[in-house]
Design a protein around this motif. Structure first.
Motif, PDB file in Angstrom:
ATOM      1  N   ARG A 111       7.421  15.795  11.975  1.00 52.63           N
ATOM      2  CA  ARG A 111       6.634  15.640  10.753  1.00 52.63           C
ATOM      3  C   ARG A 111       5.143  15.629  11.064  1.00 52.63           C
ATOM      4  NH1 ARG A 111       9.915  11.342   6.968  1.00 52.63           N
ATOM      5  NH2 ARG A 111      11.951  12.351   7.146  1.00 52.63           N
ATOM      6  N   LEU A 112       4.354  15.994  10.059  1.00 52.77           N
ATOM      7  CA  LEU A 112       2.896  15.984  10.199  1.00 52.77           C
ATOM      8  C   LEU A 112       2.296  14.967   9.244  1.00 52.77           C
ATOM      9  CD1 LEU A 112       1.944  19.777  10.403  1.00 52.77           C
ATOM     10  CD2 LEU A 112       2.401  18.176  12.272  1.00 52.77           C
ATOM     11  N   HIS A 113       1.243  14.318   9.710  1.00 52.26           N
ATOM     12  CA  HIS A 113       0.520  13.321   8.924  1.00 52.26           C
ATOM     13  C   HIS A 113      -0.940  13.761   8.872  1.00 52.26           C
ATOM     14  CE1 HIS A 113      -1.663   9.337   8.669  1.00 52.26           C
ATOM     15  NE2 HIS A 113      -0.866   9.253   7.623  1.00 52.26           N
ATOM     16  N   LEU A 114      -1.429  14.081   7.676  1.00 49.66           N
ATOM     17  CA  LEU A 114      -2.790  14.567   7.491  1.00 49.66           C
ATOM     18  C   LEU A 114      -3.574  13.558   6.662  1.00 49.66           C
ATOM     19  CD1 LEU A 114      -0.969  17.212   7.931  1.00 49.66           C
ATOM     20  CD2 LEU A 114      -2.799  18.429   6.762  1.00 49.66           C
ATOM     21  N   LEU A 170      -2.236   7.944  -1.629  1.00 50.91           N
ATOM     22  CA  LEU A 170      -1.075   8.224  -0.809  1.00 50.91           C
ATOM     23  C   LEU A 170      -0.158   9.224  -1.485  1.00 50.91           C
ATOM     24  CD1 LEU A 170      -0.268   4.548   0.222  1.00 50.91           C
ATOM     25  CD2 LEU A 170      -1.663   6.207   1.432  1.00 50.91           C
ATOM     26  N   PRO A 171       0.580  10.019  -0.686  1.00 48.87           N
ATOM     27  CA  PRO A 171       1.514  10.982  -1.266  1.00 48.87           C
ATOM     28  C   PRO A 171       2.632  10.255  -1.978  1.00 48.87           C
ATOM     29  CG  PRO A 171       1.784  10.871   1.111  1.00 48.87           C
ATOM     30  CD  PRO A 171       0.564  10.064   0.782  1.00 48.87           C
ATOM     31  N   GLY A 172       2.906  10.687  -3.213  1.00 42.61           N
ATOM     32  CA  GLY A 172       3.956  10.020  -3.966  1.00 42.61           C
ATOM     33  C   GLY A 172       4.986  10.977  -4.504  1.00 42.61           C
ATOM     34  N   LEU A 193       9.705   2.802  14.219  1.00 40.73           N
ATOM     35  CA  LEU A 193       9.824   3.194  12.826  1.00 40.73           C
ATOM     36  C   LEU A 193       8.433   3.443  12.270  1.00 40.73           C
ATOM     37  CD1 LEU A 193      11.553   3.434  10.190  1.00 40.73           C
ATOM     38  CD2 LEU A 193      11.001   1.020   9.809  1.00 40.73           C
ATOM     39  N   VAL A 194       8.192   4.633  11.745  1.00 46.40           N
ATOM     40  CA  VAL A 194       6.908   4.941  11.125  1.00 46.40           C
ATOM     41  C   VAL A 194       7.122   5.233   9.651  1.00 46.40           C
ATOM     42  CG1 VAL A 194       5.914   5.833  13.265  1.00 46.40           C
ATOM     43  CG2 VAL A 194       7.038   7.417  11.687  1.00 46.40           C
ATOM     44  N   ASN A 195       6.077   5.076   8.890  1.00 45.91           N
ATOM     45  CA  ASN A 195       6.102   5.430   7.479  1.00 45.91           C
ATOM     46  C   ASN A 195       4.856   6.262   7.195  1.00 45.91           C
ATOM     47  OD1 ASN A 195       5.621   5.324   4.568  1.00 45.91           O
ATOM     48  ND2 ASN A 195       7.373   3.938   4.534  1.00 45.91           N
ATOM     49  N   LEU A 196       5.056   7.517   6.872  1.00 50.43           N
ATOM     50  CA  LEU A 196       3.940   8.452   6.728  1.00 50.43           C
ATOM     51  C   LEU A 196       3.441   8.576   5.297  1.00 50.43           C
ATOM     52  CD1 LEU A 196       5.223  11.314   9.066  1.00 50.43           C
ATOM     53  CD2 LEU A 196       4.017   9.208   9.648  1.00 50.43           C
ATOM     54  N   SER A 197       4.133   7.935   4.353  1.00 53.19           N
ATOM     55  CA  SER A 197       3.777   8.183   2.954  1.00 53.19           C
ATOM     56  C   SER A 197       3.276   6.974   2.190  1.00 53.19           C
ATOM     57  CB  SER A 197       4.995   8.756   2.209  1.00 53.19           C
ATOM     58  OG  SER A 197       6.070   7.826   2.228  1.00 53.19           O
ATOM     59  N   ARG A 209       5.414  -3.731  -0.540  1.00 54.23           N
ATOM     60  CA  ARG A 209       6.222  -3.110  -1.575  1.00 54.23           C
ATOM     61  C   ARG A 209       7.249  -2.214  -0.907  1.00 54.23           C
ATOM     62  NH1 ARG A 209       4.303   2.139  -2.311  1.00 54.23           N
ATOM     63  NH2 ARG A 209       2.201   2.523  -1.544  1.00 54.23           N
ATOM     64  N   PRO A 210       8.314  -1.863  -1.615  1.00 58.69           N
ATOM     65  CA  PRO A 210       9.372  -1.076  -0.972  1.00 58.69           C
ATOM     66  C   PRO A 210       8.858   0.264  -0.466  1.00 58.69           C
ATOM     67  CG  PRO A 210      10.115  -2.006  -3.062  1.00 58.69           C
ATOM     68  CD  PRO A 210       8.638  -2.232  -2.996  1.00 58.69           C
ATOM     69  N   ALA A 211       9.346   0.655   0.687  1.00 54.60           N
ATOM     70  CA  ALA A 211       8.993   1.956   1.241  1.00 54.60           C
ATOM     71  C   ALA A 211       9.913   3.020   0.663  1.00 54.60           C
ATOM     72  CB  ALA A 211       9.121   1.926   2.759  1.00 54.60           C
ATOM     73  N   THR A 212       9.420   4.244   0.564  1.00 48.39           N
ATOM     74  CA  THR A 212      10.265   5.343   0.145  1.00 48.39           C
ATOM     75  C   THR A 212      10.915   5.936   1.384  1.00 48.39           C
ATOM     76  OG1 THR A 212       8.467   6.943   0.350  1.00 48.39           O
ATOM     77  CG2 THR A 212       8.709   5.849  -1.763  1.00 48.39           C
ATOM     78  N   SER A 213      12.197   6.228   1.277  1.00 46.01           N
ATOM     79  CA  SER A 213      12.916   6.745   2.438  1.00 46.01           C
ATOM     80  C   SER A 213      12.341   8.064   2.914  1.00 46.01           C
ATOM     81  CB  SER A 213      14.403   6.900   2.095  1.00 46.01           C
ATOM     82  OG  SER A 213      14.572   7.773   0.986  1.00 46.01           O
ATOM     83  N   ALA A 214      11.713   8.821   2.004  1.00 42.44           N
ATOM     84  CA  ALA A 214      11.158  10.122   2.383  1.00 42.44           C
ATOM     85  C   ALA A 214      10.071   9.993   3.435  1.00 42.44           C
ATOM     86  CB  ALA A 214      10.613  10.835   1.143  1.00 42.44           C
ATOM     87  N   GLY A 215       9.329   8.882   3.401  1.00 45.75           N
ATOM     88  CA  GLY A 215       8.218   8.731   4.329  1.00 45.75           C
ATOM     89  C   GLY A 215       8.571   8.075   5.634  1.00 45.75           C
TER      90      GLY A 215
END
Length: 289
Positions: free
Chosen positions: A7-10, A60-62, A105-109, A87-93
């Motif tokens: 994945r890419l994080h910009l 942030l990307p939503g 564990l990272v969260n990109l979103s 707040r809850p994280a989205t599984s997509a990120g």
């Protein structure tokens, strides 16, 4: 542009430019598309944090909607960036990535901080190198990456401290990802000064890691770091060391902390692939003899 596994994080940085809102949105879309095409990453796995043109804050990307179709300054498909928001994280990120044989564990979103700052990877390596048979205190643990590295380096014990319950849950997840049970570490919910003020001087640590933000509720790095260092000296073993790291560019290390030596090691901790050699600053400190 940072790469986390597949994945890419910009992140858009504020720079003067002549583009209008629509033209700039189209330019950002082109940057996302180009980065994905060049590095062989699908569009669904590219996460962009862009700037609100009115406030300069990160958005942030939503969702998967194109930037061009999103009203400028709207938060309908994006959340305002707040570090450490509970707040809850989205599984997509979320994703699990590997670094030096460890899992994180990272969260990109969902948050400003992904949970694994790439400019800190040499800091993490240093923590691992300094940890064998050490009693380690990890202040401002956030996602627990330093705690993980200390245990991987053979630490005798690790205490991870953070004032935010969400950060401590993230830390626990990272520790458990690497197969460490509750007996290997202790998590403490407290601010850094609150923790050290309540710690007995008989509680000795051989290594203290403090990756300190500039500001938090009840914490100001410039204002409070001298007291923090002085109090850490009371719980630091005679040959112990403190590893202090910060991203703050305005921070100036106090010179009046009695009995403390300090050596800046920033040149050794910023990876060579970072053009900005001051993306963070780092010091090793200890008790003067």
């Amino acid at each position: 542009v940072d790469r986390y596994g597949s994945r890419l994080h910009l992140v858009e940085h504020e720079r003067p430019h002549p583009r209008g809102p629509r033209e700039h949105a189209a330019w950002l879309e082109a940057m996302v598309r180009t980065a994905g095409d060049t590095l062989g990453v699908s569009a669904a796995d590219v996460f962009l944090k862009r700037r609100d043109p009115g406030t300069g804050q990160l958005i942030l990307p939503g969702g998967s909607a194109s930037l061009g179709s999103e009203p400028q300054g709207s938060a309908s498909r994006a959340a305002r960036a707040k570090p450490g928001i509970d707040r809850p994280a989205t599984s997509a990120g979320e994703a699990i990535v590997n670094e030096a044989g460890l899992k994180f564990l990272v969260n990109l979103s969902d948050y400003v901080n992904t949970g694994l700052l790439l400019d800190r990877r040499l800091v993490r390596a240093l923590v691992r190198e300094l940890s064998p048979a050490k009693r380690v205190l990890d202040l401002f643990t956030y996602s627990g990456t330093s705690a993980v590295c200390a245990l991987a380096g053979g630490a005798e014990s690790v205490v991870a401290v953070d004032a935010n319950d969400f950060h401590l849950r993230w830390t626990r997840r990272n520790l458990e990802l690497n197969q460490w049970g509750a007996s290997a570490f202790r998590l403490e919910r407290a601010g850094p000064l609150e923790f050290v003020r309540s710690t007995s001087s008989g509680s000795m640590y051989d290594l203290v890691v403090a990756d300190a933000p500039a500001e938090l509720p009840g914490w100001d790095l410039q204002r409070d770091h001298a007291e923090l260092l002085a109090r850490l000296m009371e719980v630091l073993a005679p040959s112990g060391q403190i590893l202090l790291v910060t991203s703050s560019r305005r921070f100036k290390l106090a010179s009046e902390v009695a009995g403390v030596w300090a050596r800046e090691i920033t040149r050794q901790t910023v990876p060579e692939d970072f053009r900005n050699a001051r993306v963070h600053r780092a010091w090793r400190l200890g008790a003067s003899r």
